[in-house]
Structure formats: C-alpha cells, structure tokens
Design an enzyme around this catalytic site. Sequence first.
Site, PDB file in Angstrom:
ATOM      1  N   ASP A  70     -21.511  14.328   2.862  1.00  0.00           N
ATOM      2  CA  ASP A  70     -20.808  13.412   3.762  1.00  0.00           C
ATOM      3  C   ASP A  70     -20.067  12.314   2.997  1.00  0.00           C
ATOM      4  O   ASP A  70     -19.938  12.372   1.765  1.00  0.00           O
ATOM      5  CB  ASP A  70     -21.825  12.846   4.764  1.00  0.00           C
ATOM      6  CG  ASP A  70     -21.265  12.708   6.167  1.00  0.00           C
ATOM      7  OD1 ASP A  70     -20.057  12.418   6.319  1.00  0.00           O
ATOM      8  OD2 ASP A  70     -22.038  12.883   7.129  1.00  0.00           O
ATOM      9  N   ASP A  82     -15.291  13.413  13.512  1.00  0.00           N
ATOM     10  CA  ASP A  82     -16.278  14.253  14.182  1.00  0.00           C
ATOM     11  C   ASP A  82     -15.807  14.691  15.564  1.00  0.00           C
ATOM     12  O   ASP A  82     -15.221  13.917  16.324  1.00  0.00           O
ATOM     13  CB  ASP A  82     -17.601  13.500  14.349  1.00  0.00           C
ATOM     14  CG  ASP A  82     -18.306  13.261  13.029  1.00  0.00           C
ATOM     15  OD1 ASP A  82     -17.808  13.724  11.993  1.00  0.00           O
ATOM     16  OD2 ASP A  82     -19.357  12.599  13.046  1.00  0.00           O
TER      17      ASP A  82
END
Length: 471
Positions: free
Chosen positions: A149, A209
Amino acid sequence: MFAFYFLTACISLKGVFGVSPSYNGLGLTPQMGWDNWNTFACDVSEQLLLDTADRISDLGLKDMGYKYIILDDCWSSGRDSDGFLVADEQKFPNGMGHVADHLHNNSFLFGMYSSAGEYTCAGYPGSLGREEEDAQFFANNRVDYLKYDNCYNKGQFGTPEISYHRYKAMSDALNKTGRPIFYSLCNWGQDLTFYWGSGIANSWRMSGDVTAEFTRPDSRCPCDGDEYDCKYAGFHCSIMNILNKAAPMGQNAGVGGWNDLDNLEVGVGNLTDDEEKAHFSMWAMVKSPLIIGANVNNLKASSYSIYSQASVIAINQDSNGIPATRVWRYYVSDTDEYGQGEIQMWSGPLDNGDQVVALLNGGSVSRPMNTTLEEIFFDSNLGSKKLTSTWDIYDLWANRVDNSTASAILGRNKTATGILYNATEQSYKDGLSKNDTRLFGQKIGSLSPNAILNTTVPAHGIAFYRLRPSS
C-alpha cells in the site's frame, strides 16, 4: 444532447502484441482470488481466512481460478527485538506459517499486506526502510503474494522517479529472498504507475479505492472522467469512475503486469444484478485482477452465478493478455439521480483470433444500442479480412448458472458444482482450443460485412459478446 469521444491511441508494442516480460515470471494472466478488506476490514483472524478458503473450495470457485487468499491490513502486533514483524497472537494463534501451510495443502496461495510507508493505512508497522527484513519475514512464512500500500509514505511521492524507487526497494528485497512472490502495488495510480509498474511489479492499482456504487460521485474521490493522472486519488470511487480512468491505460498493461481496478464489489452493498454483471464483465475485459471482495459465506445466488461465469472469466484469463479498448463514448440525456449518463463500446482481440465486444449502458433507461465491424475492428485497414468476413456472435452471459442451481451450490450440494468449469483440470486456454461450450456462451446470430449488431441494453447494464470467425 450527445457528446462523442472516439479513441485514436498510439499503441505500445506491449498493446499490439500482448507480450510483456514478467519481471519475476509471475502474473502471466491476471490474478484471481479473495481479499478480506472490502467486507471485513480489520476484523481479521486465522479462522476467517481458513474458513473462507474452505468455502471458496466447496463452491467450486478455487478450481475456476480464485486461488489467492489475501490477508489485508491489521494482522500485526508490532516488531520483535530483531526488527522483524510479529503477527497478532490473538488473531493468529498458530502463526502465519500455519496459515500458509493450511492454504498450500488445499491448493491455495497465500497473500499478505504491508505499506510502503512508516505505517500501514490502519496504523500498523509499515515497511518503508525495512524492506529487506519484511521481505524475508514474508518469505519465511511461505507467502506467495504481497499487496503493498501507499499510506504514511513520508511525502516520498510527487514524481514517477520518486515513487518508482520507493516501490522498487521492496521489489528488489522480495527477489533477494529467492521465493517467487507476486508483487501487487497499491499506490492508487499515483505518479503514473502504469508507465513504470511493469518493470518492478505484477500489478498496480490505477485509482483510488472502489465502492459499491455504479455512478454516484463522492467528494472523497475528487477526480472523474478520464483524469488518469489524478493528483489526489482518494477513495469511495464508483465503478464507472474507475473504468473511465482506466480507459487509456490498457496499452501499458499485458502479460506479467496488469492495471488493477481494485477488488470486485459483486455481492457487496446494493448494486443491481445488471450493475454487478457490467462491473464483472468490464473488469474481466480490461484484464484487471478478479479479486472477490464479498463475504463468500453470505453470497446471494445471483452474485455467486456472476463470480462463477466461466465464459467471462475466460476473457480475463485469455493468454494474449491484451486489455480491451474503449472505442467510443457518448454522454446521454437520460441521466440518473446523480446526473450521470453515458454509453460506451469496447472491443479487444483474443488469443485464438476471436474478438470480445461490450456495449455498456450507463444511462438511466433501457435502450437500443448497436455497433459494426468497422467499429469493432477499429485498428484494421479497409479491405482487411476482419472487415470482409462474417462473424458468429456468442452471448457471454446466455449460459449463466440459474438461481435455483446457484442456491443448491450455496446450500452445499456438491453434486451441483459438477456443472462448473474446472480450470485446475483443464486450463482456460486448453478449454478454448477444445471448444468447451461453457467458455463461449451461446450463439445468437452472425454479423456480416456492412451489417449492424443491434441489441437492447438495460440501464446500468451490458451486452457482452465473443465474436468468432463464422463456421
């Protein structure tokens, strides 16, 4: 009022030939599996992973290709005195090696998570500056996949070069362990990842996202339209928002390195059946990873029958690895409650000489839509055999598992799973070469030169076809 967009792109050699050397030999087709984040977030445990894997296997989904079980954030309790990551003993009492061994013994692959920052997105220890220790931790625990991430990155972004080197550090560390580990970047497309990702990774997120909304705008996902170089990716991005950002990026993906449009929202939230079909079809068509984001113990029959649609999965797993291209896009006047409304046509070549075609209706009403061979084979020269041939049309959703059968499978009727395609026994490539009907859908007609392919597409829905040279 209509606005029209027609794509004329300079295609890279990767896009033309579908060939990209995988930097580590992995990712020859887009990865398939399950990730806990969309449904469970930090509520993770050893039991959740192992029970989910057992359920995926029982449902026949493992043998359709969903083999990566990916543990997302919140699994760690810190570092030991030697600086190595430590798994939370309350959540994982037997350790990560036990989880890996259980999954491997049942023919799954094990994925874990970290961040290229001081902390992970949920505030657990990150791997920035600790790449070698953490890569060795993953290798020691027999991990097969790393989702990496972008949170708490200490401001180390702003140019492609800065981000490239930050993510390359973990790529080098993983390779140094000697264990093959699929490397999945999750840096939200920041700093034009699609230009440099394939040299160091197997897939890369290209946007903020996803959320289980088809068109709804959200201020937390500030970029829309075709803003592929978004300076603040955000999150809660709708399916159409992400798809439109991905439209120009296909030329930078291929075998060994894939644009990742984020996990699948099929069975998550309140998408309609038509929206779920369109979502799954388009992710498959642009060769995004197919990662289940739902609770597989709580799937409704219609969502299960989407995840198990072999004819659509075969498009995603096609061995030439060329993502489909958006050929045209119109805005339409019948906008939905959020003021969104558009229609699109996408097309892409397949390994065996077939072609995949999608007519996507992002408007608020069912409508007639059409296309022609000239549009489908938009890169072909006039007089090309593709334009002068007749093509058989196969509806890729026509042989979908009915809800009664899907309910029987969900009810643990193992006999019912016998109808499903088994890619463990026979790869999608081999099944296509042997004309396995489950991989082609149903023939509904033919398209000859100068003719028009006409269909009716539901609101927020899709018509999805495989074209084959007429027999």
